[in-house]
Write an enzyme that holds these catalytic residues in place. Sequence first.
Site, PDB file in Angstrom:
ATOM      1  N   VAL A  12       0.837  -1.209   0.000  1.00 47.46           N
ATOM      2  CA  VAL A  12       0.000   0.000   0.000  1.00 47.46           C
ATOM      3  C   VAL A  12       0.867   1.252   0.000  1.00 47.46           C
ATOM      4  CG1 VAL A  12      -1.728   1.324   1.288  1.00 47.46           C
ATOM      5  CG2 VAL A  12      -1.913  -1.160   1.157  1.00 47.46           C
ATOM      6  N   GLY A  13       1.777   1.334   0.972  1.00 44.31           N
ATOM      7  CA  GLY A  13       2.586   2.541   1.132  1.00 44.31           C
ATOM      8  C   GLY A  13       3.420   2.895  -0.084  1.00 44.31           C
ATOM      9  N   VAL A  86       1.214   0.354   8.213  1.00 45.06           N
ATOM     10  CA  VAL A  86       1.918  -0.801   8.788  1.00 45.06           C
ATOM     11  C   VAL A  86       0.992  -2.016   8.804  1.00 45.06           C
ATOM     12  CG1 VAL A  86       3.427   0.612  10.233  1.00 45.06           C
ATOM     13  CG2 VAL A  86       1.233  -0.156  11.148  1.00 45.06           C
ATOM     14  N   THR A  88      -1.443  -4.878   9.952  1.00 48.08           N
ATOM     15  CA  THR A  88      -2.433  -5.078  11.024  1.00 48.08           C
ATOM     16  C   THR A  88      -2.901  -6.533  10.930  1.00 48.08           C
ATOM     17  OG1 THR A  88      -4.110  -4.192   9.515  1.00 48.08           O
ATOM     18  CG2 THR A  88      -3.261  -2.694  11.196  1.00 48.08           C
ATOM     19  N   LEU A 159      -7.264  -0.329  -3.306  1.00 50.01           N
ATOM     20  CA  LEU A 159      -6.493  -0.779  -4.464  1.00 50.01           C
ATOM     21  C   LEU A 159      -6.730  -2.259  -4.731  1.00 50.01           C
ATOM     22  CD1 LEU A 159      -3.040   0.835  -3.558  1.00 50.01           C
ATOM     23  CD2 LEU A 159      -4.919   1.817  -4.886  1.00 50.01           C
ATOM     24  N   LEU A 217     -13.943  -2.004   5.511  1.00 53.30           N
ATOM     25  CA  LEU A 217     -14.275  -3.394   5.858  1.00 53.30           C
ATOM     26  C   LEU A 217     -15.510  -3.843   5.095  1.00 53.30           C
ATOM     27  CD1 LEU A 217     -13.793  -3.486   9.757  1.00 53.30           C
ATOM     28  CD2 LEU A 217     -12.145  -4.085   7.996  1.00 53.30           C
ATOM     29  N   ALA A 221     -15.912  -6.909   2.396  1.00 60.61           N
ATOM     30  CA  ALA A 221     -16.861  -7.970   2.740  1.00 60.61           C
ATOM     31  C   ALA A 221     -17.866  -8.174   1.602  1.00 60.61           C
ATOM     32  CB  ALA A 221     -17.587  -7.622   4.043  1.00 60.61           C
ATOM     33  N   CYS A 272      -6.490  -9.019   2.188  1.00 57.31           N
ATOM     34  CA  CYS A 272      -7.546  -8.254   2.852  1.00 57.31           C
ATOM     35  C   CYS A 272      -8.860  -8.978   3.085  1.00 57.31           C
ATOM     36  CB  CYS A 272      -7.844  -6.982   2.053  1.00 57.31           C
ATOM     37  SG  CYS A 272      -6.508  -5.798   2.127  1.00 57.31           S
ATOM     38  N   GLN A 274     -10.216 -12.048   3.670  1.00 57.80           N
ATOM     39  CA  GLN A 274     -10.476 -12.881   4.847  1.00 57.80           C
ATOM     40  C   GLN A 274     -10.210 -12.103   6.133  1.00 57.80           C
ATOM     41  OE1 GLN A 274      -9.858 -17.093   4.986  1.00 57.80           O
ATOM     42  NE2 GLN A 274      -8.555 -16.924   6.759  1.00 57.80           N
TER      43      GLN A 274
END
Length: 480
Positions: A12-13, A86, A88, A159, A217, A221, A272, A274
């Site tokens: 991402v960054g 960062v 998670t 993204l 989220l 989903a 992402c 799951q």
Amino acid sequence: MVKICCIGAGYVGGPTMAVIALKCPSIEVAVVDISVSRITAWNSDHLPIYEPGLEDVVKQCRGKNLFFSTDVEKHVSEADIIFVSVNTPTKTQGLGAGKAADLTYWESAARMIADVSKSNKIVVEKSTVPVKTAEAIEKILTHNSNGINFQILSNPEFLAEGTAIQDLFNPDRVLIGGRETPEGQKAIQALKNVYANWVSEDRIICTNLWSAELSKLAANAFLAQRISSVNAMSALCEATGADVAEVAHAVGKDTRIGPKFLNASVGFGGSCFQKDILNLVYICECNGLPEVANYWKQVIKVNDYQKNRFVNRVVSSMFNTVSGKKIAVLGFAFKKDTGDTRETPAIDVCKGLLGDKARLSIYDPQVTEDQIQRDLSMKKFDWDHPIHLQPMSPTSVKQVSVVWDAYEATKDAHGICILTEWDEFKALDYQMIYDKMQKPAFLFDGRNIVNVEKLREIGFVVYSIGKPLDHWLGDMPAVA
């Protein structure tokens, strides 16, 4: 000159900051990370991630207004806007294990920002984080502020790997969530001004903090739910003789539904889907909403079912055993045009076949042997921790060989499993492959990319997800 610093030089960054630097030549952008090897790669000709178009963008800006550095504290203290991108990961132990997000890295980043800041900062959540994370981060920063003003914004990324640069150039929307105070609104405007350099104003959506955090989220989903919906239908199609591609096409013609994300496959993967659904489930449970939690859990259950169903189909078709048989695995990344293997369905499929003592020969044009061996020997969720905290040199799985050519992978194989939809797999010389395989030669297409009729004419026994079954497979025992 506005200075931006991004903590975390990952998927991402790196791309996000490279595009901001390209589109905003008057802004100085620094991407910082504690991983020396990762920053060295960003400063070299071999970037640490593969993404179409990324290399061009980095080369145009690097050394001008885009910098990659391990001097985290210097760049954080100088920045006006700090993006935090960062890891998670999902917690593996303690409260919420297997569902809740582990905010260890986020918290240490926040404490470091508070320690080194000498001027007011806007701190932007870029990682996918649970709802109310901003509130926790805000508390850490304000309790350690030494009189400095921190404004927290949520700016989730939307993204898709493989098209990330195009997604950044031309986003469906940019979402910025902040406090509904004068200072909060001012911070939102500051970030909006950055994106307004190339994104039209009607695509920049401003909300409160919680809406922005939950929207990310919810979006993942909903996307995963569509995949599980069509995959559930694929099982019914096989049982009834319907063709899932025809069903999906008919359903997708309804403008209320639309055609995207209706391709049946061996299952969804990526870093992402799951993780975000598990996070959503945990938040629902914590807020006393078990029915909602169970609804979203089912999306993951169907995904797991689809992978198991695929493995069972392979084993039952090949006389109920793959023990000692060479199986060629074409594709290991979770989708084409990326080298990313996080949560790829290939891991569970390979582990399932290895559990039945198969010998695997794996080929993927973008994934290294080290990565494949690491993925097959790692515990669930370990992949999402920084590399220096992952298990050291993974024990290589003996029954697995990684090769750099599809023809080498399939030579003398009893069966082929296509697990990633790389374009090159559509153009292979399947007659030549068939001639060099053991007979009967099986092909299990987990991405529905091959021409089934042509392959059957050559002599293959073909299984394609959600398609009418080969006569051979129809005579085999039902799949559990």
